[in-house]
Design an enzyme around this catalytic site. Structure first.
Site, PDB file in Angstrom:
ATOM      1  N   GLU A  24       0.830  -1.219   0.000  1.00  0.00           N
ATOM      2  CA  GLU A  24       0.000   0.000   0.000  1.00  0.00           C
ATOM      3  C   GLU A  24       0.860   1.263   0.000  1.00  0.00           C
ATOM      4  O   GLU A  24       2.086   1.199   0.175  1.00  0.00           O
ATOM      5  CB  GLU A  24      -0.931   0.013   1.219  1.00  0.00           C
ATOM      6  CG  GLU A  24      -0.177   0.074   2.537  1.00  0.00           C
ATOM      7  CD  GLU A  24      -0.925   0.850   3.610  1.00  0.00           C
ATOM      8  OE1 GLU A  24      -1.339   1.993   3.346  1.00  0.00           O
ATOM      9  OE2 GLU A  24      -1.062   0.306   4.721  1.00  0.00           O
ATOM     10  N   LYS A 158      -3.160  -1.348  15.472  1.00  0.00           N
ATOM     11  CA  LYS A 158      -2.573  -0.524  16.533  1.00  0.00           C
ATOM     12  C   LYS A 158      -3.574  -0.277  17.641  1.00  0.00           C
ATOM     13  O   LYS A 158      -4.774  -0.188  17.400  1.00  0.00           O
ATOM     14  CB  LYS A 158      -2.172   0.832  15.960  1.00  0.00           C
ATOM     15  CG  LYS A 158      -0.908   0.800  15.177  1.00  0.00           C
ATOM     16  CD  LYS A 158      -0.311   2.195  15.110  1.00  0.00           C
ATOM     17  CE  LYS A 158       1.004   2.157  14.379  1.00  0.00           C
ATOM     18  NZ  LYS A 158       0.899   2.554  12.968  1.00  0.00           N
TER      19      LYS A 158
HETATM   20  N1  PSU Z   1      -2.825   1.822  10.580  1.00  0.00           N
HETATM   21  C1  PSU Z   1      -1.499   1.856  10.771  1.00  0.00           C
HETATM   22  N2  PSU Z   1      -0.714   2.454   9.838  1.00  0.00           N
HETATM   23  C2  PSU Z   1      -1.244   2.976   8.692  1.00  0.00           C
HETATM   24  C3  PSU Z   1      -2.654   2.915   8.494  1.00  0.00           C
HETATM   25  C4  PSU Z   1      -3.399   2.322   9.466  1.00  0.00           C
HETATM   26  O1  PSU Z   1      -1.011   1.369  11.777  1.00  0.00           O
HETATM   27  O2  PSU Z   1      -0.496   3.517   7.857  1.00  0.00           O
HETATM   28  C5  PSU Z   1      -3.254   3.457   7.215  1.00  0.00           C
HETATM   29  C6  PSU Z   1      -3.581   2.298   6.242  1.00  0.00           C
HETATM   30  O3  PSU Z   1      -3.386   2.737   4.920  1.00  0.00           O
HETATM   31  C7  PSU Z   1      -5.052   2.045   6.503  1.00  0.00           C
HETATM   32  C8  PSU Z   1      -5.555   3.454   6.740  1.00  0.00           C
HETATM   33  O4  PSU Z   1      -5.713   1.414   5.426  1.00  0.00           O
HETATM   34  O5  PSU Z   1      -4.513   4.070   7.496  1.00  0.00           O
HETATM   35  C9  PSU Z   1      -6.853   3.446   7.508  1.00  0.00           C
HETATM   36  O6  PSU Z   1      -7.373   4.724   7.559  1.00  0.00           O
HETATM   37  P1  PSU Z   1      -8.872   4.963   8.119  1.00  0.00           P
HETATM   38  O7  PSU Z   1      -8.763   4.573   9.570  1.00  0.00           O
HETATM   39  O8  PSU Z   1      -9.142   6.415   7.894  1.00  0.00           O
HETATM   40  O9  PSU Z   1      -9.748   4.046   7.321  1.00  0.00           O
END
Ligand code: PSU
Ligand code: MN
Length: 303
Positions: A24, A158
């Site tokens: 990603e 996390k």
């Molecule tokens: N969690 C992490 N590191 C990240 C992300 C999430 O520990 O870099 C990033 C990933 O790309 C994930 C996105 O798909 O954040 C999720 O964002 P949201 O919670 O806005 O859906």
């Protein structure tokens, strides 16, 4: 027409039945500062090549889906200002509007599947945020796992998230959550979330076969593999708990919501722990890239 370009080495591997691992790019555009983002992205790609598979970092560049980035494209993306954060809801608009952005886990799964890639490695997925009973903030990554047939390798989620609610939601959605080599779901920087995994597998072959069996059964959606961070790189959950509490409180006080919330929390934690969380983050992504490559290789060997 689908604005999608596949890098030559990725296209060759896909055509000849080779092993390809998707990566990603929101982690590059919104997850880490420059130059750590660029160096990490390169190191992760090198891990996959070392295993004998081909990495495909996925992003949207000027309205085009890129499956595999050249070194120059990767460096540009790592430095670009104002990159969009693209999830399922944003993808079509970004292509029509000519945007450049990082793809989240959800959007990367969609693009990987369009290109015929079945395995994807990342650090952590999005999930159910703390306080979701008030904010309703649940990442689009979770329903995507129930929709798109890609096996996603991560190190758990996390603790910025509500982990029990995240894994309950995945259970409701019918997403297989597989702990690799242990009974417990790992918690990103640490090896144990305190939550027992619904499924345990101990080899890349088992994971590859389970992916293919889902296809044989006609089931939609993918699998989530949670791979514990190597022991030597682990940070104790107690060390990070107050840092996370603080970041969540600050986000609340500043009214940070929606798309901005995850990047805000990640940046806060990065700053508060300085090098420590970043080093662990890099170690676990590399570890996931290795396992992702082994799963892709095992899948390529299956009839
Ligand atoms: N969690 C992490 N590191 C990240 C992300 C999430 O520990 O870099 C990033 C990933 O790309 C994930 C996105 O798909 O954040 C999720 O964002 P949201 O919670 O806005 O859906
Ligand atoms: Mn959200």
């Amino acid at each position: 027409m689908l604005p999608l370009t596949i890098a030559p080495d990725v296209a060759h591997a896909l055509k000849t039945g080779g092993a390809v691992v998707a990566l990603e790019s929101t982690i590059i555009t919104h997850g880490m500062p420059y130059p750590a983002n660029f160096e990490t992205a390169q190191a992760v790609e090198a891990e996959i090549r070392d295993q004998g598979a081909v990495p495909a970092t996925i992003a949207v560049v000027q309205g085009e889906i890129k499956i595999g980035l050249s070194e120059a494209e990767l460096r540009n993306l790592a430095q670009v200002t104002g990159a969009a954060k693209l999830s399922r809801a944003d993808l079509a608009a970004a292509l029509v509007l000519g945007q450049t952005g990082g793809t989240t886990v959800a959007a990367t799964m969609i693009c990987a599947h369009l290109a015929g890639i079945r395995v994807f490695a990342t650090g952590g997925i999005g999930g159910v945020h703390r306080g979701a009973e008030h904010s309703f903030d649940i990442s689009a990554d979770l329903p995507e796992l129930a929709e798109t047939p890609v096996t996603v390798v991560c190190a758990g989620a996390k603790a910025i998230l509500d982990l029990p609610k995240t894994f309950e939601t995945l259970e409701t959605l019918g997403v297989p959550v597989i702990a690799y080599g242990q009974e417990m779901i790992p918690a990103f920087w640490s090896r144990d979330s305190g939550i027992r995994a619904p499924l345990q597998m101990n080899s890349p072959q088992e994971i590859a076969r389970a992916h293919l069996m889902r296809g044989t059964l006609g089931l939609k959606g993918g699998q989530l593999v949670t791979n514990p961070i190597p022991q030597a790189d682990e940070i104790a959950a107690e060390t990070l708990a107050p840092v996370i509490e603080n970041a969540v409180r600050k986000a609340d006080a500043q009214n940070i919501t929606a798309k901005a919330l995850t990047p805000f929390l990640l940046a806060e934690i990065l700053e508060a722990t300085q090098g420590a969380s970043l080093a662990a983050n890099i170690a676990l992504i590399r570890n996931n890239a290795r396992l992702g490559a082994q799963i892709a290789l095992a899948m390529a060997m299956e009839p």
